[in-house]
Design a protein around this motif. Structure first.
Motif, PDB file in Angstrom:
ATOM      1  N   ALA A  33     -15.486 -10.630  79.476  1.00  0.00           N
ATOM      2  CA  ALA A  33     -14.811 -11.930  79.404  1.00  0.00           C
ATOM      3  C   ALA A  33     -15.731 -12.984  78.818  1.00  0.00           C
ATOM      4  O   ALA A  33     -15.308 -13.819  78.005  1.00  0.00           O
ATOM      5  N   LEU A  34     -16.992 -12.957  79.196  1.00  0.00           N
ATOM      6  CA  LEU A  34     -17.959 -13.920  78.675  1.00  0.00           C
ATOM      7  C   LEU A  34     -18.148 -13.737  77.172  1.00  0.00           C
ATOM      8  O   LEU A  34     -18.153 -14.708  76.411  1.00  0.00           O
ATOM      9  N   GLN A  35     -18.263 -12.502  76.731  1.00  0.00           N
ATOM     10  CA  GLN A  35     -18.400 -12.220  75.297  1.00  0.00           C
ATOM     11  C   GLN A  35     -17.170 -12.701  74.530  1.00  0.00           C
ATOM     12  O   GLN A  35     -17.279 -13.312  73.468  1.00  0.00           O
ATOM     13  N   ALA A  36     -15.981 -12.441  75.063  1.00  0.00           N
ATOM     14  CA  ALA A  36     -14.743 -12.877  74.400  1.00  0.00           C
ATOM     15  C   ALA A  36     -14.676 -14.400  74.333  1.00  0.00           C
ATOM     16  O   ALA A  36     -14.276 -14.968  73.308  1.00  0.00           O
ATOM     17  N   ALA A  37     -15.077 -15.067  75.406  1.00  0.00           N
ATOM     18  CA  ALA A  37     -15.061 -16.536  75.418  1.00  0.00           C
ATOM     19  C   ALA A  37     -16.023 -17.095  74.372  1.00  0.00           C
ATOM     20  O   ALA A  37     -15.708 -18.074  73.686  1.00  0.00           O
ATOM     21  N   ARG A  38     -17.189 -16.479  74.231  1.00  0.00           N
ATOM     22  CA  ARG A  38     -18.153 -16.924  73.225  1.00  0.00           C
ATOM     23  C   ARG A  38     -17.596 -16.758  71.815  1.00  0.00           C
ATOM     24  O   ARG A  38     -17.789 -17.616  70.947  1.00  0.00           O
ATOM     25  N   ILE A  39     -16.908 -15.655  71.576  1.00  0.00           N
ATOM     26  CA  ILE A  39     -16.305 -15.406  70.259  1.00  0.00           C
ATOM     27  C   ILE A  39     -15.232 -16.445  69.962  1.00  0.00           C
ATOM     28  O   ILE A  39     -15.189 -17.029  68.876  1.00  0.00           O
ATOM     29  N   VAL A  40     -14.357 -16.684  70.924  1.00  0.00           N
ATOM     30  CA  VAL A  40     -13.269 -17.655  70.740  1.00  0.00           C
ATOM     31  C   VAL A  40     -13.829 -19.055  70.523  1.00  0.00           C
ATOM     32  O   VAL A  40     -13.352 -19.801  69.670  1.00  0.00           O
ATOM     33  N   ALA A  41     -14.859 -19.426  71.285  1.00  0.00           N
ATOM     34  CA  ALA A  41     -15.461 -20.751  71.125  1.00  0.00           C
ATOM     35  C   ALA A  41     -16.060 -20.912  69.733  1.00  0.00           C
ATOM     36  O   ALA A  41     -15.908 -21.961  69.102  1.00  0.00           O
ATOM     37  N   ALA A  42     -16.720 -19.875  69.235  1.00  0.00           N
ATOM     38  CA  ALA A  42     -17.294 -19.934  67.884  1.00  0.00           C
ATOM     39  C   ALA A  42     -16.201 -20.051  66.832  1.00  0.00           C
ATOM     40  O   ALA A  42     -16.312 -20.838  65.887  1.00  0.00           O
ATOM     41  N   GLU A  43     -15.125 -19.280  66.990  1.00  0.00           N
ATOM     42  CA  GLU A  43     -14.012 -19.325  66.033  1.00  0.00           C
ATOM     43  C   GLU A  43     -13.299 -20.675  66.065  1.00  0.00           C
ATOM     44  O   GLU A  43     -12.767 -21.119  65.052  1.00  0.00           O
ATOM     45  N   GLN A  44     -13.285 -21.329  67.213  1.00  0.00           N
ATOM     46  CA  GLN A  44     -12.636 -22.630  67.361  1.00  0.00           C
ATOM     47  C   GLN A  44     -13.276 -23.670  66.443  1.00  0.00           C
ATOM     48  O   GLN A  44     -12.630 -24.625  66.038  1.00  0.00           O
ATOM     49  N   GLN A  45     -14.532 -23.458  66.096  1.00  0.00           N
ATOM     50  CA  GLN A  45     -15.261 -24.452  65.321  1.00  0.00           C
ATOM     51  C   GLN A  45     -15.235 -24.198  63.810  1.00  0.00           C
ATOM     52  O   GLN A  45     -15.799 -24.976  63.048  1.00  0.00           O
ATOM     53  N   VAL A  46     -14.573 -23.125  63.389  1.00  0.00           N
ATOM     54  CA  VAL A  46     -14.502 -22.797  61.964  1.00  0.00           C
ATOM     55  C   VAL A  46     -13.379 -23.596  61.317  1.00  0.00           C
ATOM     56  O   VAL A  46     -12.238 -23.568  61.779  1.00  0.00           O
ATOM     57  N   GLY A  47     -13.715 -24.306  60.262  1.00  0.00           N
ATOM     58  CA  GLY A  47     -12.719 -25.105  59.554  1.00  0.00           C
ATOM     59  C   GLY A  47     -11.736 -24.246  58.780  1.00  0.00           C
ATOM     60  O   GLY A  47     -11.953 -23.044  58.593  1.00  0.00           O
ATOM     61  N   GLY A  48     -10.693 -24.862  58.329  1.00  0.00           N
ATOM     62  CA  GLY A  48      -9.671 -24.138  57.575  1.00  0.00           C
ATOM     63  C   GLY A  48      -9.103 -25.013  56.469  1.00  0.00           C
ATOM     64  O   GLY A  48      -9.696 -26.017  56.082  1.00  0.00           O
ATOM     65  N   GLU A  49      -7.963 -24.634  55.977  1.00  0.00           N
ATOM     66  CA  GLU A  49      -7.272 -25.380  54.931  1.00  0.00           C
ATOM     67  C   GLU A  49      -6.494 -26.550  55.544  1.00  0.00           C
ATOM     68  O   GLU A  49      -6.036 -26.461  56.687  1.00  0.00           O
ATOM     69  N   PRO A  50      -6.295 -27.621  54.787  1.00  0.00           N
ATOM     70  CA  PRO A  50      -5.452 -28.713  55.271  1.00  0.00           C
ATOM     71  C   PRO A  50      -4.030 -28.214  55.525  1.00  0.00           C
ATOM     72  O   PRO A  50      -3.500 -27.408  54.755  1.00  0.00           O
ATOM     73  N   GLU A  51      -3.445 -28.647  56.628  1.00  0.00           N
ATOM     74  CA  GLU A  51      -2.085 -28.227  56.944  1.00  0.00           C
ATOM     75  C   GLU A  51      -1.490 -29.105  58.027  1.00  0.00           C
ATOM     76  O   GLU A  51      -2.182 -29.844  58.711  1.00  0.00           O
ATOM     77  N   GLU A  52      -0.174 -29.014  58.153  1.00  0.00           N
ATOM     78  CA  GLU A  52       0.536 -29.681  59.223  1.00  0.00           C
ATOM     79  C   GLU A  52       0.552 -28.761  60.432  1.00  0.00           C
ATOM     80  O   GLU A  52       0.797 -27.564  60.290  1.00  0.00           O
ATOM     81  N   ILE A  53       0.268 -29.299  61.614  1.00  0.00           N
ATOM     82  CA  ILE A  53       0.278 -28.481  62.827  1.00  0.00           C
ATOM     83  C   ILE A  53       1.249 -29.068  63.840  1.00  0.00           C
ATOM     84  O   ILE A  53       1.487 -30.271  63.867  1.00  0.00           O
TER      85      ILE A  53
END
Length: 89
Positions: A33-53
C-alpha cells in the motif's frame, strides 16, 4: 499551490491509501500500500495537456473548469507512523 495527502491505513482486512474519504483498492501488506501510494503521489504531480475537466464536490455538485495541464498539486504520503514524505517528482 494545492496540496494532496495520501494516507496509508488499515482497510478491509488489509492496507490501503486514502485521499480524504476515498480509499484505494485493498493491498495485502502495508509495504504494498505504501509503494502504491508513493507511485500515485508521484503521478499526481506530472503535468499534461491543457483540457477542460469536470469534478464533483462533497455536496454532489458538478463543476467544469479549464486546466492548463501544468498546474499540479504538491503531493505527500503519510505512513501509518504519521511520517510525511514529500514527493519531489
Amino acid at each position: 499551490m494545492t496540496k494532496v495527502v495520501y494516507k496509508v491505513v488499515q482497510h478491509d482486512g488489509g492496507w490501503a491509501y486514502r485521499l480524504g474519504d476515498v480509499y484505494s483498492e485493498t493491498f495485502p501488506t502495508h509495504s504494498d500500500a505504501l509503494q502504491a501510494a508513493r507511485i500515485v503521489a508521484a503521478e499526481q504531480q506530472v503535468g499534461g495537456e491543457p483540457e477542460e475537466i469536470s469534478w464533483q464536490d462533497e455536496k454532489g455538485v458538478w463543476h467544469t473548469e479549464y486546466s492548463d495541464g501544468g498546474d499540479r498539486p504538491e503531493a505527500e504520503v503519510v505512513d501509518g507512523d504519521d511520517e510525511v514524505e514529500q514527493n519531489q517528482a
